[in-house]
Design an enzyme around this catalytic site. Structure first.
Site, short mmCIF file in Angstrom:
data_model
loop_
_atom_site.label_atom_id
_atom_site.label_comp_id
_atom_site.label_asym_id
_atom_site.label_seq_id
_atom_site.Cartn_x
_atom_site.Cartn_y
_atom_site.Cartn_z
N HIS A 159 7.18 -23.71 -20.17
CA HIS A 159 7.16 -24.41 -18.88
C HIS A 159 5.85 -24.18 -18.12
CE1 HIS A 159 11.22 -25.79 -19.23
NE2 HIS A 159 11.71 -24.57 -19.33
N ASP B 164 18.66 -21.93 -26.73
CA ASP B 164 19.67 -22.15 -25.70
C ASP B 164 20.45 -23.45 -25.90
OD1 ASP B 164 17.27 -23.40 -25.20
OD2 ASP B 164 17.05 -22.68 -23.16
N HIS C 51 15.77 -26.89 -22.89
CA HIS C 51 15.05 -27.41 -21.74
C HIS C 51 13.77 -28.10 -22.20
CE1 HIS C 51 17.47 -24.00 -20.32
NE2 HIS C 51 17.59 -24.67 -19.19
N ASP D 80 13.86 -26.00 -27.86
CA ASP D 80 14.51 -25.41 -26.70
C ASP D 80 15.37 -26.46 -26.01
OD1 ASP D 80 14.65 -24.52 -23.73
OD2 ASP D 80 13.81 -22.76 -24.72
#
Length: 438
Positions: A113, A241, A154, A152
């Site tokens: 991120h 995740d 996200h 991931d």
């Protein structure tokens, strides 16, 4: 009986014992301690052909090759962040030197991120450890076409931002739909900058996507795109995740699914990203990935509470994913035509964005402009302000910059008054591998 790996695999562990957002935050050292225990319990490091490497510190110059940290690198990172990035570099060097066939950096804190400009932490990330590793590879081992496959849950908006203008880096993100999960980005129309249009590909999967959906996307979208792109290296940004027990997401992937994905994807280097089911998922997922990368039997890897119902998905989700893969692959195939329509006769293209630093509670507003260039990634400059009063100008000369983009970048840096930007003017010159500030 001594087992022998079919492929030589390098492992780098770094749990970052001295760094956590808070003692109870999902991103804390226990994330990797259970994995280490599982690896030792399974005797993974006793397998012939699996080697453990020690991480090292990344240098400030390695970070500045990727980021403009405001006001500087050491105000934005701890030693743990530099070791996590250095651990990824160690993993890459083991592959590039030919010591191993594959490598897996099981390190934290994560990084995908973290964007080009860094005013603080966002999404648990301060600096982008995969990007730092990739640009280290290119600096020390020559220009390479590299594909990042980000699994991931996200969307990796930081990696997308860093490689938005780089046609030599294909970024593919497979994630939970941003309408339902942080950071709220990662849609099909996020297709890349004007000089790398089509080299940023997102698959926003619906919540409750199961094993079938992830592996369908791999077979019907990711692998065909990689076959077209023909990368020199494939990097798996290995977030975990998507697991059915993860406390902050809504997906239905398992350790077996992650192992099968890596078995088919065959990344050269995997780097751990997210994954917050500390006991229920990470030890099993990481061991499954290790065995798959080493070419060993992973069929016995199972979570204690696993059942087929945990990873099932509805026919509605299956149909949606099939349409999504088809639409995105057709866009990839038409990228040159779509770029021509996007660019047309424009000399430069701008975009305005607001970027939220959730860990810091900070809002940044960016005005970004890029020169349209058929020769290189294009000169880019960003006027960046935060709601806490910071104001900078960051100028980016790409590593493959043509003479025009180099000249205009230096001229912009020289003629812009430092007084107009209270926190400085930065020039990241990738041709000269230097970061200047005034």
């Amino acid at each position: 009986m001594m087992y022998k790996a079919a492929r030589r695999l390098g492992l780098v562990f770094f749990p970052a014992f001295d760094w956590a957002i808070s003692p109870t935050h999902p991103e804390r050292e226990e994330r990797l301690l259970y994995t280490q225990d599982q690896v030792l319990e399974e005797g993974i490091l006793d397998i012939d052909g699996i080697y453990e490497y020690r991480p090292r510190l990344a240098a400030v110059a390695d970070v500045e090759r990727v980021h403009v940290c405001v006001p500087d690198v050491m105000s934005r990172v701890t030693e743990s962040h530099l070791i996590a990035a250095g651990g990824a570099i160690v993993a890459a060097e083991a592959v590039l030197k030919g010591e191993v066939d594959k490598a897996f950096a099981i390190v934290r804190p994560p990084g995908h991120h973290a964007m080009r400009i860094v005013h603080g932490a966002r999404g648990f990330c301060n600096i982008n450890i995969e990007a730092i590793m990739i640009e280290y590879i290119r600096r020390h081992y020559g220009k390479k076409r590299i594909a990042i496959v980000d699994t991931d849950c996200h969307h990796g908006d930081g990696s997308q931002d860093i490689y938005w203008h780089d046609p030599d880096t294909l970024y593919i993100s497979l994630h939970q739909d941003g309408r339902t999960l942080y950071p709220g980005t990662g849609f099909l129309n996020e297709f890349g900058g004007p000089n790398a249009f089509g080299y940023n590909l997102n698959l926003p999967l619906p919540p409750e996507t199961g094993e079938e959906g992830f592996l369908y996307a791999l077979e019907h979208f990711i692998l065909p795109v990689l076959a077209d792109f023909k990368p020199d290296l494939v990097i798996n940004s290995a977030g975990q995740d998507n697991h059915y027990t993860d406390p902050i997401t809504n997906m239905r992937f398992s350790a077996q699914g992650y192992a099968r994905l890596n078995d088919r994807l065959q990344p050269d280097i995997a780097v751990l990203e997210g994954g917050y089911s500390i006991e229920g998922a990470l030890p099993y997922v990481n061991v499954g990935i290790i065995l798959a990368l080493a070419g060993l039997d992973y069929s016995g890897i199972r979570e204690p509470d696993y059942s087929p119902a945990m990873v099932a998905q509805s026919p509605r989700v299956s149909d949606y994913i099939a349409r999504l893969c088809d639409e995105t692959y057709r866009a990839w195939q038409q990228r040159e035509t779509l770029r021509a329509e996007y660019v047309r006769d424009k000399k430069e293209i701008s975009r305005r964005r607001q970027i939220y630093y959730d860990t810091e509670g900070l809002m940044e507003t960016q005005e970004e402009t890029t020169l349209v260039c058929d020769t290189c990634g294009g000169l880019t400059w960003i006027d960046s302000r935060t709601d806490r009063g910071r104001h900078i100008l960051a100028i980016f000369i790409p590593p493959d910059a043509c003479p025009r983009c180099q000249e205009e970048g230096h001229a912009l840096f020289e003629r812009t008054s430092a007084g107009a930007y209270r926190d400085g003017i930065y020039l990241q010159n990738r041709v000269a591998d230097q970061l200047l500030k005034k």
